[in-house]
Design an enzyme around this catalytic site. Structure first.
Site, PDB file in Angstrom:
ATOM      1  N   ASP A  94      -8.105  -4.889  -0.687  1.00  0.00           N
ATOM      2  CA  ASP A  94      -8.533  -5.688  -1.844  1.00  0.00           C
ATOM      3  C   ASP A  94      -8.238  -7.174  -1.685  1.00  0.00           C
ATOM      4  O   ASP A  94      -8.736  -7.985  -2.467  1.00  0.00           O
ATOM      5  CB  ASP A  94      -7.854  -5.157  -3.101  1.00  0.00           C
ATOM      6  CG  ASP A  94      -8.353  -3.763  -3.446  1.00  0.00           C
ATOM      7  OD1 ASP A  94      -7.537  -2.832  -3.524  1.00  0.00           O
ATOM      8  OD2 ASP A  94      -9.582  -3.608  -3.576  1.00  0.00           O
ATOM      9  N   HIS A 142       0.853  -1.198   0.000  1.00  0.00           N
ATOM     10  CA  HIS A 142       0.000   0.000   0.000  1.00  0.00           C
ATOM     11  C   HIS A 142       0.883   1.239   0.000  1.00  0.00           C
ATOM     12  O   HIS A 142       1.971   1.239   0.567  1.00  0.00           O
ATOM     13  CB  HIS A 142      -0.902   0.013   1.244  1.00  0.00           C
ATOM     14  CG  HIS A 142      -2.053   0.947   1.119  1.00  0.00           C
ATOM     15  ND1 HIS A 142      -1.955   2.273   1.437  1.00  0.00           N
ATOM     16  CD2 HIS A 142      -3.323   0.757   0.679  1.00  0.00           C
ATOM     17  CE1 HIS A 142      -3.120   2.865   1.209  1.00  0.00           C
ATOM     18  NE2 HIS A 142      -3.975   1.969   0.742  1.00  0.00           N
TER      19      HIS A 142
HETATM   20  C1  SDX Z   1      -6.143   0.500  -3.082  1.00  0.00           C
HETATM   21  O1  SDX Z   1      -4.189   4.866  -1.881  1.00  0.00           O
HETATM   22  C2  SDX Z   1      -5.179   4.278  -1.332  1.00  0.00           C
HETATM   23  O2  SDX Z   1      -5.584   4.587  -0.253  1.00  0.00           O
HETATM   24  C3  SDX Z   1      -5.784   3.126  -2.165  1.00  0.00           C
HETATM   25  C4  SDX Z   1      -6.856   2.295  -1.485  1.00  0.00           C
HETATM   26  C5  SDX Z   1      -8.107   3.092  -1.231  1.00  0.00           C
HETATM   27  O3  SDX Z   1      -8.893   2.686  -0.335  1.00  0.00           O
HETATM   28  O4  SDX Z   1      -8.372   4.061  -1.984  1.00  0.00           O
HETATM   29  O5  SDX Z   1      -6.372   1.771  -0.267  1.00  0.00           O
HETATM   30  C6  SDX Z   1      -7.289   1.139  -2.384  1.00  0.00           C
HETATM   31  O6  SDX Z   1      -5.851   0.892  -4.178  1.00  0.00           O
HETATM   32  C7  SDX Z   1      -5.327  -0.545  -2.359  1.00  0.00           C
HETATM   33  C8  SDX Z   1      -4.076  -1.017  -3.180  1.00  0.00           C
HETATM   34  C9  SDX Z   1      -4.572  -2.027  -4.221  1.00  0.00           C
HETATM   35  N1  SDX Z   1      -3.485  -2.352  -5.144  1.00  0.00           N
HETATM   36  C10 SDX Z   1      -2.885  -3.576  -5.127  1.00  0.00           C
HETATM   37  O7  SDX Z   1      -3.135  -4.457  -4.309  1.00  0.00           O
HETATM   38  C11 SDX Z   1      -1.874  -3.765  -6.244  1.00  0.00           C
HETATM   39  C12 SDX Z   1      -0.634  -4.428  -5.688  1.00  0.00           C
HETATM   40  N2  SDX Z   1       0.006  -3.430  -4.803  1.00  0.00           N
HETATM   41  C13 SDX Z   1       1.075  -2.709  -5.388  1.00  0.00           C
HETATM   42  O8  SDX Z   1       1.080  -2.500  -6.756  1.00  0.00           O
HETATM   43  C14 SDX Z   1       1.638  -1.596  -4.523  1.00  0.00           C
HETATM   44  O9  SDX Z   1       1.788  -2.096  -3.271  1.00  0.00           O
HETATM   45  C15 SDX Z   1       0.880  -0.287  -4.462  1.00  0.00           C
HETATM   46  C16 SDX Z   1       0.666   0.300  -5.810  1.00  0.00           C
HETATM   47  C17 SDX Z   1      -0.423  -0.464  -3.792  1.00  0.00           C
HETATM   48  C18 SDX Z   1       1.719   0.665  -3.634  1.00  0.00           C
HETATM   49  O10 SDX Z   1       2.904   0.771  -4.279  1.00  0.00           O
HETATM   50  P1  SDX Z   1       4.083   1.679  -3.703  1.00  0.00           P
HETATM   51  O11 SDX Z   1       3.838   2.201  -2.345  1.00  0.00           O
HETATM   52  O12 SDX Z   1       4.361   2.661  -4.781  1.00  0.00           O
HETATM   53  O13 SDX Z   1       5.222   0.636  -3.504  1.00  0.00           O
HETATM   54  P2  SDX Z   1       6.462   0.647  -4.384  1.00  0.00           P
HETATM   55  O14 SDX Z   1       6.041   0.461  -5.801  1.00  0.00           O
HETATM   56  O15 SDX Z   1       7.286   1.833  -4.007  1.00  0.00           O
HETATM   57  O16 SDX Z   1       7.159  -0.724  -3.912  1.00  0.00           O
HETATM   58  C19 SDX Z   1       8.175  -0.760  -2.915  1.00  0.00           C
HETATM   59  C20 SDX Z   1       8.762  -2.148  -3.063  1.00  0.00           C
HETATM   60  C21 SDX Z   1       9.237  -2.442  -4.497  1.00  0.00           C
HETATM   61  O17 SDX Z   1      10.227  -3.427  -4.408  1.00  0.00           O
HETATM   62  P3  SDX Z   1      11.806  -2.929  -4.497  1.00  0.00           P
HETATM   63  O18 SDX Z   1      11.916  -2.058  -5.740  1.00  0.00           O
HETATM   64  O19 SDX Z   1      12.037  -2.168  -3.224  1.00  0.00           O
HETATM   65  O20 SDX Z   1      12.587  -4.231  -4.610  1.00  0.00           O
HETATM   66  O21 SDX Z   1       7.763  -3.132  -2.775  1.00  0.00           O
HETATM   67  C22 SDX Z   1       7.501  -3.885  -3.936  1.00  0.00           C
HETATM   68  C23 SDX Z   1       8.024  -3.085  -5.124  1.00  0.00           C
HETATM   69  O22 SDX Z   1       8.360  -3.955  -6.197  1.00  0.00           O
HETATM   70  N3  SDX Z   1       6.057  -4.086  -4.002  1.00  0.00           N
HETATM   71  C24 SDX Z   1       5.482  -5.233  -4.319  1.00  0.00           C
HETATM   72  C25 SDX Z   1       4.107  -5.009  -4.191  1.00  0.00           C
HETATM   73  N4  SDX Z   1       3.888  -3.730  -3.813  1.00  0.00           N
HETATM   74  C26 SDX Z   1       5.106  -3.158  -3.708  1.00  0.00           C
HETATM   75  N5  SDX Z   1       6.014  -6.420  -4.696  1.00  0.00           N
HETATM   76  C27 SDX Z   1       5.109  -7.404  -4.946  1.00  0.00           C
HETATM   77  N6  SDX Z   1       3.777  -7.264  -4.837  1.00  0.00           N
HETATM   78  C28 SDX Z   1       3.240  -6.093  -4.480  1.00  0.00           C
HETATM   79  N7  SDX Z   1       1.918  -5.952  -4.363  1.00  0.00           N
END
Ligand code: SDX
Length: 433
Positions: free
Chosen positions: A368, A311
């Site tokens: 989710d 998140h």
């Molecule tokens: C919602 O914003 C809100 O409040 C949204 C929400 C709402 O109520 O409105 O809460 C609803 O959208 C919830 C989120 C739903 N999305 C997902 O479940 C999709 C999967 N999650 C990710 O794509 C991700 O976690 C995000 C987009 C939600 C957040 O991404 P960030 O904070 O930008 O994290 P990041 O991309 O900076 O990642 C940091 C690290 C990275 O690895 P490194 O580069 O450090 O090696 O964490 C990894 C990312 O690759 N990572 C994940 C991951 N999420 C982050 N790796 C695997 N699976 C994931 N889901």
């Protein structure tokens, strides 16, 4: 601290190569500290740069509060756990929009408005005949929410007293009718009319699943589960779709157009579309026998994301996920149903929460990850999951839009740091390489 605005926290001093700039520090209700950079450019020529606004507050807001480190979510100061246990979706909607829990009279008056405005114009009903059955319900929803602007011209401009509440009631009420019509269109079934005798959630389920010759009688636990689902999705600070609604609303665009833009932003798999991606990921494990271990290895190799995990703000367990994780099995048990995907989800969560790859990145289940289980228990088809999220989020979008409108906010217009080509002249086509 009253619910008035941020407190002053003194001044921050920014030492630039050629000068020192003093900037006000503001402190929010929950001790969040921010540096107000409004005067930075005027006093120094510098702007700030923060890709995706991850460290930038776009606004002072009074609607919801998240503590990402502690896994806290409150709507107008009330913990989400208490609202989930005691409230109804419409009561929560009025709390978000107006700032306090409604009186019994206001709740009754608003419910009457929802009934009065539950139907859509026949001209809108005919629009559904133009959509192909394969049309995605989110495409239909965003276009038809905007189309409401054509049929509700009397509430597009918020001049007269009461116009806003009328527009809000129409949106909250009609989104059900439009959403159910989108589903019925995709499944080739006739559109059902709303039933004024039914309360909010039951009326939606009626429009989704009743047939002209047979009324759908949902189990009370399914109706309660839907209300809980909608409460949990109602608002969430400046998430992508809420920020979109504020951006569009700041131009003076009407409430319907602004919320239609919110639907579009929600559709993405990184945002509201994740609830579909979660189920598809779990189904791939269940159907094709892909092991959880293989999926986790693919995630670690960055070949795919674990949807429903991670998140932008929560670096702890999303409190909404906690509630959904506990509630889904109760609904399934009450209905005498099993869901193998729930067992897979729980095993996946257990493995990830003991794996340093996820722990070190603060990747926990978000709203989710378990929401799809509840929707499956209700019999909602997967292609409608993000539509369900939109129905829940509508009061939050309306509250966010109202805050922009009431504060007479300036149009939102972020700056940029230009890194394109320096000045150069036009080259006629015959002289180009
Ligand atoms: C919602 O914003 C809100 O409040 C949204 C929400 C709402 O109520 O409105 O809460 C609803 O959208 C919830 C989120 C739903 N999305 C997902 O479940 C999709 C999967 N999650 C990710 O794509 C991700 O976690 C995000 C987009 C939600 C957040 O991404 P960030 O904070 O930008 O994290 P990041 O991309 O900076 O990642 C940091 C690290 C990275 O690895 P490194 O580069 O450090 O090696 O964490 C990894 C990312 O690759 N990572 C994940 C991951 N999420 C982050 N790796 C695997 N699976 C994931 N889901």
């Amino acid at each position: 601290m009253t619910n008035q605005g941020a407190q002053s926290g003194g001044m921050a001093r920014l030492q630039l190569p050629n000068k020192e700039v003093e900037l006000p520090i503001v402190i929010g209700t929950e001790d969040e500290h921010a540096i107000d950079v409004t005067k930075l450019r005027g006093e120094s020529g510098y702007i700030t740069l923060d890709e995706g606004y991850r460290n930038t507050g776009s606004v002072e807001s009074k609607i919801s509060f998240i503590d990402g480190e502690k896994g806290i979510l409150r709507y107008r100061g009330i913990p989400i756990e208490q609202l989930a246990e005691h409230s109804t979706f419409i009561e929560t909607a009025l709390l978000l929009i107006y700032g306090d829990l409604p009186t019994a009279d206001h709740l009754a008056q608003f419910r009457d408005m929802l009934i009065e405005h539950e139907n859509i114009h026949e001209g809108m009903r005919h629009c559904f005949q133009g959509f192909p059955p394969t049309g995605h319900p989110m495409a239909i929803l965003s276009s038809m929410i905007n189309t409401l602007s054509c049929y509700n011209t009397d509430v597009l401009r918020m001049e007269e007293e009461g116009t806003f509440e009328n527009a809000a009631a129409r949106l909250i009420s009609k989104i059900r009718t439009v959403a159910a019509a989108a589903y019925r269109t995709s499944s080739g079934m006739p559109l059902m009319y709303p039933d004024p005798k039914l309360a909010y959630c039951k009326n939606f389920l009626h429009m989704m699943f009743s047939l002209p010759n047979r009324a759908y009688e949902p189990d009370p636990d399914i109706v309660r589960a839907l209300s809980l689902f909608l409460i949990l999705h109602a608002d969430h600070e400046q998430n992508c779709s809420a920020a979109t609604v504020r951006m569009v609303g700041s131009s003076g665009a009407n409430l319907f157009a602004s919320c239609a833009a919110g639907v579009c932003a929600l559709w993405g798999p990184l945002h509201g579309g994740a609830n579909v991606a979660v189920i598809e990921q779990l189904q791939r494990i269940h159907a094709s026998g892909t092991s959880i271990k293989e999926l986790i290895e693919r995630v670690k190799r960055k070949e795919e994301r674990l949807f429903g995990f991670g998140h932008g703000v929560y670096k702890n367990y999303d409190p909404r996920a906690h509630i959904l994780r506990d509630h889904a099995p109760k609904v399934l048990a009450k209905l005498g149903r099993q869901d193998p995907l729930l067992d897979i989800a729980r095993e996946l969560e257990e493995i990830c929460l003991s794996d340093d790859y996820f722990i070190s990145r603060n990747l926990y289940p978000n709203v989710d990850f378990y929401s799809g289980m509840l929707l499956r228990a209700m019999g909602i088809p997967v292609n409608m999951y993000t539509v369900m999220f939109a129905i829940g989020r509508m009061p939050g979008w309306i509250a966010q839009w109202k805050e922009v409108h009431d504060n007479q906010s300036r149009i939102y217009r972020p700056r940029q740091v230009y890194t394109g080509p320096p000045l150069r002249d036009y080259v006629p086509v015959e002289q180009r390489a």
